[in-house]
Design a protein around this motif. Structure first.
Motif, PDB file in Angstrom:
ATOM      1  N   TYR A 133      -3.301   2.194  -3.680  1.00  0.00           N
ATOM      2  CA  TYR A 133      -3.547   3.150  -2.599  1.00  0.00           C
ATOM      3  C   TYR A 133      -4.252   2.512  -1.409  1.00  0.00           C
ATOM      4  O   TYR A 133      -4.953   1.509  -1.527  1.00  0.00           O
ATOM      5  N   SER A 134      -4.039   3.136  -0.235  1.00  0.00           N
ATOM      6  CA  SER A 134      -4.798   2.797   0.964  1.00  0.00           C
ATOM      7  C   SER A 134      -4.723   3.986   1.914  1.00  0.00           C
ATOM      8  O   SER A 134      -4.429   5.104   1.495  1.00  0.00           O
ATOM      9  N   SER A 135      -4.938   3.721   3.198  1.00  0.00           N
ATOM     10  CA  SER A 135      -4.941   4.790   4.193  1.00  0.00           C
ATOM     11  C   SER A 135      -3.521   5.168   4.578  1.00  0.00           C
ATOM     12  O   SER A 135      -2.557   4.472   4.254  1.00  0.00           O
ATOM     13  N   GLY A 136      -3.404   6.273   5.315  1.00  0.00           N
ATOM     14  CA  GLY A 136      -2.099   6.717   5.772  1.00  0.00           C
ATOM     15  C   GLY A 136      -2.219   7.493   7.057  1.00  0.00           C
ATOM     16  O   GLY A 136      -2.847   7.046   8.019  1.00  0.00           O
ATOM     17  N   LYS A 194      -8.968   7.732   3.550  1.00  0.00           N
ATOM     18  CA  LYS A 194      -9.065   6.275   3.527  1.00  0.00           C
ATOM     19  C   LYS A 194      -9.879   5.884   2.298  1.00  0.00           C
ATOM     20  O   LYS A 194     -10.164   6.708   1.431  1.00  0.00           O
ATOM     21  N   SER A 240       0.828  -1.213   0.000  1.00  0.00           N
ATOM     22  CA  SER A 240       0.000   0.000   0.000  1.00  0.00           C
ATOM     23  C   SER A 240       0.858   1.257   0.000  1.00  0.00           C
ATOM     24  O   SER A 240       1.995   1.255   0.486  1.00  0.00           O
ATOM     25  N   THR A 241       0.267   2.332  -0.514  1.00  0.00           N
ATOM     26  CA  THR A 241       0.850   3.661  -0.379  1.00  0.00           C
ATOM     27  C   THR A 241      -0.271   4.628  -0.042  1.00  0.00           C
ATOM     28  O   THR A 241      -1.450   4.332  -0.280  1.00  0.00           O
ATOM     29  N   THR A 242       0.066   5.762   0.529  1.00  0.00           N
ATOM     30  CA  THR A 242      -0.955   6.751   0.866  1.00  0.00           C
ATOM     31  C   THR A 242      -1.301   7.583  -0.363  1.00  0.00           C
ATOM     32  O   THR A 242      -0.626   7.501  -1.391  1.00  0.00           O
ATOM     33  N   GLU A 243      -2.335   8.404  -0.249  1.00  0.00           N
ATOM     34  CA  GLU A 243      -2.752   9.201  -1.408  1.00  0.00           C
ATOM     35  C   GLU A 243      -1.664  10.171  -1.868  1.00  0.00           C
ATOM     36  O   GLU A 243      -1.630  10.569  -3.026  1.00  0.00           O
ATOM     37  N   THR A 303      -9.269   0.442   5.431  1.00  0.00           N
ATOM     38  CA  THR A 303      -7.851   0.746   5.601  1.00  0.00           C
ATOM     39  C   THR A 303      -6.978  -0.492   5.473  1.00  0.00           C
ATOM     40  O   THR A 303      -7.448  -1.616   5.470  1.00  0.00           O
ATOM     41  N   GLU A 335      -4.746  12.060   5.735  1.00  0.00           N
ATOM     42  CA  GLU A 335      -4.869  11.461   4.404  1.00  0.00           C
ATOM     43  C   GLU A 335      -6.109  10.587   4.347  1.00  0.00           C
ATOM     44  O   GLU A 335      -6.486   9.929   5.321  1.00  0.00           O
ATOM     45  N   PRO A 357       2.848   4.046   4.284  1.00  0.00           N
ATOM     46  CA  PRO A 357       1.928   3.991   5.418  1.00  0.00           C
ATOM     47  C   PRO A 357       2.635   3.445   6.651  1.00  0.00           C
ATOM     48  O   PRO A 357       3.556   2.630   6.547  1.00  0.00           O
TER      49      PRO A 357
END
Length: 565
Positions: free
Chosen positions: A339-342, A348, A317-320, A363, A346, A325
């Motif tokens: 993408y995912s949460s961070g 979700k 995963s990476t954040t927006e 998430t 940022e 993360p």
């Protein structure tokens, strides 16, 4: 196994079916197909290195169940006869594993720290029984955020069947029936599969919630984490109708606690192999796996035998904003990223939720795996003849580093940019589908084994132990000659008083350095590694022949007395 959402932070026509972990609920080119590049084959590097420090004590006591996996030759009728003769009930064949059956014994304790004797000894002695194993409980978790503050509470138990539009792709392994609907409780504990399924296949233009990435796909659910998880349970779940289901999306795995080393058992391994050899009419089942959420605990996904498998597509995963993360694990087996949460500021992920609701709080790496499953479904919609290895090649070719921030981006010997955080980068759905439409299947998979000197040797504290293997890539065996690399596996055995102090790197003949293992501060185990298979994709496309170097470092995080080692 835990679901792969992180623990709570601080501040063809359309593909026939895809399956997700519903409670959380790969390959050969056909004859005459031209290779996209010269002989893209996989090399298997087996490096056996017993590094003697101290003999590991026996592992903690397992928890045994009253279920058995039994190999009986002669078909179901023979298995029924054997079961009845020794006081068991035959619950049927284990998935698609021929001659393997699930036996149940009602007069044995459901859970016990002692393995059973008595009539089970006679079962083992039966001439028709080739192998048996009393099933042990495995620790498996969903890879979602634990203690998610966004969780909703409703006391109206409306059963949401929205995501089981294709019941033939669904099964409840825990309840042994065809209804994988989640068990409802006040905490909405079993929201995980519904959220993952919505990402993939939420209906379009229905004025409700979101649009799934592959909204034309049919999707089912496999309920398998809402009870004791055993090797039998996993094997059944991984082998549900492999000629009907194209993609299996799994957002769960061993505990992401920074100290666990665990992977598939004998039956689950066979289920993976059956899927990639015979699934999808021989094109190979596609297994997509969440890489894990143990970043805060300093975990390393190379200690997870599911994400570390050549048969799975391990997704991180990476954040927006393209940052790592806080829950993300690093390892050389990660193939790609979504993408995912961070951080708290940022966003979700939005998706469907239990009780006919929507959520904007999904998430973890649990989010990323179904995203990739949906994108792969679009690729299969564009070209239904892609093999399981074609899909991995497409991800390597079309994923891009984009704005992903990492200090370890490097260009390997074949010109691919790759990272231990993000694999080959952010999955590009448009590029993947465009490339899939014109893709020519890769040729058959070849494996070449290189072994090193197996004599035990010691690892000097703080210093580096190096061992090398020189290979011709099986040039003398044309049927197994490796033209260029896909997956590289190093099978390693190490005895060590504190496993978490070890660091391992592998350097290819082209100079590409993969970190197979990083230090894990919470791993105090003295069990070491026994034939553990570390895997890297960082050498993808490189030549195999030449000298390979394995580096092992012992970096003590606490003072140890050498005389006691």
């Amino acid at each position: 196994m835990p679901p792969r959402a992180p623990p709570a932070p601080g501040p063809r026509p359309p593909p026939r079916a895809a399956a997700v972990d519903a409670v959380d609920a790969g390959g050969a080119g056909g004859p005459g197909l031209r290779p996209l590049a010269p002989r893209p084959w996989r090399w298997l590097l087996l490096l056996a290195l017993p590094a003697a420090c101290s003999a590991p004590p026996p592992p903690p006591r397992p928890v045994y169940t009253n279920h058995w996996a039994v190999q009986v030759l002669g078909g179901p009728a023979a298995a029924d006869r054997v079961a009845a003769a020794h006081g068991y009930l035959n619950l049927g064949q284990i998935g698609n594993l021929e001659n393997y059956y699930h036996f149940y014994h009602s007069k044995t304790f459901k859970r016990s720290t002692l393995s059973s004797r008595g009539p089970h000894t006679f079962l083992r002695m039966d001439p028709q029984v080739k192998w048996l194993q009393q099933q042990e409980v495995k620790r498996r978790v969903k890879r979602q955020v634990r203690g998610d503050p966004q969780a909703l509470y409703f006391n109206d138990p409306i059963w949401s069947n929205m995501w089981y539009m294709d019941s033939y792709a669904s099964y409840d392994v825990n309840g042994n029936d065809y209804d994988p609907s989640p068990r409802y409780d006040a905490s909405n504990e079993n929201k995980h599969g519904t959220r993952c399924a919505g990402e993939v296949a939420a209906s379009a233009n229905n004025s409700y919630c979101i649009v799934g990435i592959a909204y034309n796909a049919k999707i089912g659910g496999i309920r398998m984490l809402d009870g004791d998880v055993t090797d039998v349970v996993e094997a059944k779940s991984l082998g549900i109708r492999p000629n009907y289901i194209d993609i299996y999306s799994a957002s769960w795995g061993p505990d992401d606690d920074g100290k666990t080393v665990d992977g598939p058992g004998r039956l689950a391994k066979q289920a993976f192999e059956y899927g990639i050899k015979k699934g999808r009419q021989g094109l190979g089942s596609i297994f997509v796996w969440a890489s894990g959420n143990g970043g805060r605990e300093g975990d390393h996904c190379s200690c997870d035998g599911y994400t570390n498998s050549i048969y799975t597509i391990s997704v991180s995963s990476t954040t927006e904003n393209g940052y790592k993360p806080w829950y993300l694990e690093e390892c050389a087996s990660t193939l790609a990223t979504t993408y995912s949460s961070g951080a708290f500021y940022e966003r979700k992920i939005v998706t469907t939720d239990l009780r006919q609701r929507c959520t904007d709080g999904h998430t973890g790496t649990s989010v990323s795996a179904p995203m990739v499953a949906g994108i792969i479904a679009l690729a299969l919609e564009a070209n239904s003849q892609l093999t399981w290895r074609d899909v991995q090649h497409l991800l390597v070719k079309t994923s891009r580093p984009a704005h992903l921030k990492a200090n370890d981006w490097k260009v390997n010997g074949a010109g691919h940019k790759v990272s231990h955080l993000y694999g080959f980068g952010l999955v590009d759905a448009e590029a993947l589908v465009t490339e899939a439409k014109k893709w020519t299947a890769v040729p058959s998979q070849h494996m070449c084994v290189a072994t090193t000197d197996k004599r035990p040797r010691s690892i000097p504290v703080v210093q580096m132990l190096r061992t090398t293997a020189l290979t011709t890539a099986c040039a003398d065996h044309s049927d197994q000659r490796v033209g260029y690399l896909e997956h590289v596996v190093a099978r390693i055995s190490i005895s060590h008083p504190r496993r978490g102090d070890l660091q391992i790197h592998l350097i290819s003949p082209s100079g590409t350095k993969s970190q197979l293992l990083a230090k894990r501060l919470l791993d105090h185990s003295n069990e070491g590694f026994t034939n553990w298979e570390f895997m890297t994709v960082h050498c993808w496309g490189e030549k195999a022949e030449g000298e390979w170097t394995l580096e092992i470092q012992d970096m003590p995080s606490q003072v140890r007395n050498p005389e006691k080692q």
